[in-house]
Write a protein that holds these residues in place. Structure first.
Motif, PDB file in Angstrom:
ATOM      1  N   PRO A   1       0.786  -1.237   0.000  1.00  0.00           N
ATOM      2  CA  PRO A   1       0.000   0.000   0.000  1.00  0.00           C
ATOM      3  C   PRO A   1       0.823   1.295   0.000  1.00  0.00           C
ATOM      4  CG  PRO A   1       0.153  -0.830   2.224  1.00  0.00           C
ATOM      5  CD  PRO A   1       0.909  -1.804   1.362  1.00  0.00           C
ATOM      6  N   THR A   2       2.199   1.207   0.062  1.00  0.00           N
ATOM      7  CA  THR A   2       2.951   2.469   0.024  1.00  0.00           C
ATOM      8  C   THR A   2       2.744   3.195  -1.300  1.00  0.00           C
ATOM      9  OG1 THR A   2       4.900   1.201  -0.655  1.00  0.00           O
ATOM     10  CG2 THR A   2       4.742   1.794   1.657  1.00  0.00           C
ATOM     11  N   GLN A   3       2.335   2.464  -2.318  1.00  0.00           N
ATOM     12  CA  GLN A   3       1.994   3.073  -3.603  1.00  0.00           C
ATOM     13  C   GLN A   3       0.885   4.110  -3.432  1.00  0.00           C
ATOM     14  OE1 GLN A   3      -0.147   0.868  -6.921  1.00  0.00           O
ATOM     15  NE2 GLN A   3       1.981   0.648  -7.589  1.00  0.00           N
ATOM     16  N   LEU A   4       0.017   3.868  -2.454  1.00  0.00           N
ATOM     17  CA  LEU A   4      -1.072   4.805  -2.170  1.00  0.00           C
ATOM     18  C   LEU A   4      -0.523   6.178  -1.801  1.00  0.00           C
ATOM     19  CD1 LEU A   4      -4.078   5.436  -1.590  1.00  0.00           C
ATOM     20  CD2 LEU A   4      -3.726   4.491   0.709  1.00  0.00           C
TER      21      LEU A   4
ATOM     22  N   PRO B   1      13.504  -0.802   3.638  1.00  0.00           N
ATOM     23  CA  PRO B   1      12.894  -0.086   4.772  1.00  0.00           C
ATOM     24  C   PRO B   1      13.435  -0.590   6.104  1.00  0.00           C
ATOM     25  CG  PRO B   1      11.221  -0.808   3.202  1.00  0.00           C
ATOM     26  CD  PRO B   1      12.501  -1.480   2.803  1.00  0.00           C
ATOM     27  N   LEU B   2      13.581   0.313   7.047  1.00  0.00           N
ATOM     28  CA  LEU B   2      14.020  -0.071   8.390  1.00  0.00           C
ATOM     29  C   LEU B   2      12.909  -0.778   9.145  1.00  0.00           C
ATOM     30  CD1 LEU B   2      15.958   3.170   9.413  1.00  0.00           C
ATOM     31  CD2 LEU B   2      16.883   1.050   8.451  1.00  0.00           C
ATOM     32  N   TRP B   3      11.664  -0.510   8.743  1.00  0.00           N
ATOM     33  CA  TRP B   3      10.491  -1.154   9.346  1.00  0.00           C
ATOM     34  C   TRP B   3       9.363  -1.173   8.323  1.00  0.00           C
ATOM     35  CZ3 TRP B   3      12.498   3.338  11.874  1.00  0.00           C
ATOM     36  CH2 TRP B   3      11.949   4.532  11.395  1.00  0.00           C
ATOM     37  N   GLN B   4       8.359  -1.966   8.597  1.00  0.00           N
ATOM     38  CA  GLN B   4       7.186  -2.047   7.739  1.00  0.00           C
ATOM     39  C   GLN B   4       5.944  -2.046   8.611  1.00  0.00           C
ATOM     40  OE1 GLN B   4       7.891  -5.546   5.305  1.00  0.00           O
ATOM     41  NE2 GLN B   4       8.838  -4.306   3.690  1.00  0.00           N
ATOM     42  N   PHE B   5       4.961  -1.248   8.218  1.00  0.00           N
ATOM     43  CA  PHE B   5       3.761  -1.093   9.023  1.00  0.00           C
ATOM     44  C   PHE B   5       2.655  -2.082   8.659  1.00  0.00           C
ATOM     45  CE2 PHE B   5       5.789   2.995   9.643  1.00  0.00           C
ATOM     46  CZ  PHE B   5       5.541   3.261  10.981  1.00  0.00           C
ATOM     47  N   GLY B   6       2.692  -2.641   7.460  1.00  0.00           N
ATOM     48  CA  GLY B   6       1.587  -3.462   7.022  1.00  0.00           C
ATOM     49  C   GLY B   6       0.483  -2.601   6.444  1.00  0.00           C
ATOM     50  N   SER B   7      -0.505  -3.236   5.852  1.00  0.00           N
ATOM     51  CA  SER B   7      -1.557  -2.508   5.136  1.00  0.00           C
ATOM     52  C   SER B   7      -2.326  -1.565   6.052  1.00  0.00           C
ATOM     53  CB  SER B   7      -2.517  -3.493   4.470  1.00  0.00           C
ATOM     54  OG  SER B   7      -1.854  -4.245   3.478  1.00  0.00           O
ATOM     55  N   LEU B   8      -2.782  -2.057   7.191  1.00  0.00           N
ATOM     56  CA  LEU B   8      -3.595  -1.231   8.089  1.00  0.00           C
ATOM     57  C   LEU B   8      -2.813  -0.018   8.558  1.00  0.00           C
ATOM     58  CD1 LEU B   8      -6.177  -0.741   9.667  1.00  0.00           C
ATOM     59  CD2 LEU B   8      -5.266  -2.205  11.492  1.00  0.00           C
ATOM     60  N   GLY B   9      -1.551  -0.222   8.948  1.00  0.00           N
ATOM     61  CA  GLY B   9      -0.734   0.905   9.411  1.00  0.00           C
ATOM     62  C   GLY B   9      -0.534   1.947   8.337  1.00  0.00           C
TER      63      GLY B   9
ATOM     64  N   VAL C   1       7.286   5.220   4.744  1.00  0.00           N
ATOM     65  CA  VAL C   1       8.173   4.551   3.784  1.00  0.00           C
ATOM     66  C   VAL C   1       9.265   3.782   4.524  1.00  0.00           C
ATOM     67  CG1 VAL C   1       9.851   4.936   1.943  1.00  0.00           C
ATOM     68  CG2 VAL C   1       7.686   6.182   1.945  1.00  0.00           C
ATOM     69  N   GLY C   2       9.845   4.421   5.541  1.00  0.00           N
ATOM     70  CA  GLY C   2      10.777   3.722   6.413  1.00  0.00           C
ATOM     71  C   GLY C   2      12.210   3.616   5.928  1.00  0.00           C
ATOM     72  N   THR C   3      12.561   4.258   4.801  1.00  0.00           N
ATOM     73  CA  THR C   3      13.953   4.233   4.352  1.00  0.00           C
ATOM     74  C   THR C   3      14.697   5.445   4.900  1.00  0.00           C
ATOM     75  OG1 THR C   3      13.431   5.432   2.303  1.00  0.00           O
ATOM     76  CG2 THR C   3      13.366   3.015   2.219  1.00  0.00           C
ATOM     77  N   VAL C   4      16.009   5.316   5.018  1.00  0.00           N
ATOM     78  CA  VAL C   4      16.817   6.412   5.554  1.00  0.00           C
ATOM     79  C   VAL C   4      16.720   7.639   4.656  1.00  0.00           C
ATOM     80  CG1 VAL C   4      19.162   7.156   6.100  1.00  0.00           C
ATOM     81  CG2 VAL C   4      18.405   4.865   6.752  1.00  0.00           C
ATOM     82  N   THR C   5      16.805   7.426   3.327  1.00  0.00           N
ATOM     83  CA  THR C   5      16.772   8.568   2.413  1.00  0.00           C
ATOM     84  C   THR C   5      15.426   9.282   2.457  1.00  0.00           C
ATOM     85  OG1 THR C   5      16.215   7.026   0.622  1.00  0.00           O
ATOM     86  CG2 THR C   5      18.514   7.715   0.817  1.00  0.00           C
ATOM     87  N   ALA C   6      14.328   8.532   2.530  1.00  0.00           N
ATOM     88  CA  ALA C   6      13.004   9.160   2.576  1.00  0.00           C
ATOM     89  C   ALA C   6      12.836   9.988   3.847  1.00  0.00           C
ATOM     90  CB  ALA C   6      11.906   8.105   2.482  1.00  0.00           C
ATOM     91  N   MET C   7      13.289   9.451   4.964  1.00  0.00           N
ATOM     92  CA  MET C   7      13.155  10.192   6.229  1.00  0.00           C
ATOM     93  C   MET C   7      14.093  11.396   6.267  1.00  0.00           C
ATOM     94  SD  MET C   7      12.529   7.192   9.084  1.00  0.00           S
ATOM     95  CE  MET C   7      13.895   6.150   8.553  1.00  0.00           C
ATOM     96  N   LEU C   8      15.324  11.220   5.761  1.00  0.00           N
ATOM     97  CA  LEU C   8      16.262  12.340   5.716  1.00  0.00           C
ATOM     98  C   LEU C   8      15.743  13.414   4.769  1.00  0.00           C
ATOM     99  CD1 LEU C   8      18.944  13.568   6.554  1.00  0.00           C
ATOM    100  CD2 LEU C   8      20.050  12.271   4.716  1.00  0.00           C
TER     101      LEU C   8
END
Length: 220
Positions: A33-36, A93-101, A167-174
């Motif tokens: 669902p990150t495509q959303l 990703p450093l973490w994944q939330f799943g669809s609901l998250g 998203v949970g990646t270092v580049t996205a958060m930075l």
């Protein structure tokens, strides 16, 4: 059997275009669902660009050289924030939330974006992407501008930070953090410019009454 050079070239172009399209829609934009989140931001950008034609005539603006102070961190942040940067670097990703998250976080992103649109519509023809003085410009202190002095930046910062976390990646958060750093720099420059243009008494009074970016905090 002779090979038609033109047909060979066309097949090569189609193959390359397919690779380019696959790359363009890759990284965190390629997986539901990150495509959303990507769809939400793409729709926001398109609508924002279309709405940019609804703006009053500019009377005066900040010179480009001066604006580099805030444009540079925002530009670098945007490059890092793009899904292709993480793809090129081979990030996971450093973490994944799943669809609901992700759906919950997408709602929060929509809330931030909705706040920017409320401010954009409320500001009307005084809006500008750059720091400008529009014809007939005046201090707006109602609607979202009664909560914070820069509600568009507030909504964008909130939406970007939530997306980076989702998203949970270092580049996205930075990237989200750099964009969030550039927005206050732009806000400070804008306030100095508008204080000079609209009068220190009028705009200064507004700054003393309303928080800059975070609602309900003491004005700074």
């Amino acid at each position: 059997m002779a090979v038609d050079p033109l047909a060979y070239m066309v097949r090569g172009m189609l193959h390359d275009s397919g690779q380019w399209l696959a790359f363009a829609w890759s990284g965190w934009t390629s997986t539901w669902p990150t495509q959303l989140l990507a769809i939400i931001w793409i729709l926001w950008v398109i609508s924002w660009v279309v709405a940019s034609f609804w703006s009053g005539q500019t009377k005066k603006h900040v010179m480009t050289g001066e604006s580099l102070k805030y444009r540079f961190p925002i530009l670098v942040g945007a490059i890092l924030f793009l899904p292709w940067t993480g793809r090129i670097l081979g990030e996971n990703p450093l973490w994944q939330f799943g669809s609901l998250g992700i759906y919950v976080l997408a709602v929060l992103v929509l809330a931030g974006i909705s706040f920017t649109w409320w401010a954009r519509i409320h500001l009307g023809r005084f809006w500008s992407n750059a720091i400008t003085h529009k014809e007939g410009h005046q201090v707006i202190d109602t609607g979202p501008y009664g909560f914070v002095r820069h509600p568009i930046y507030t909504g964008l910062i909130f939406g970007m930070l939530v997306t980076g976390i989702a998203v949970g990646t270092v580049t996205a958060m930075l990237g989200a953090m750099l964009i969030s750093l550039g927005m206050p720099l732009k806000a400070r420059m804008e306030e100095g410019f508008l204080s000079a243009e609209l009068g220190a008494d009028a705009y200064g009074s507004y700054c003393r009454r309303v928080p800059m970016l975070i609602p309900f905090l003491p004005p700074t």
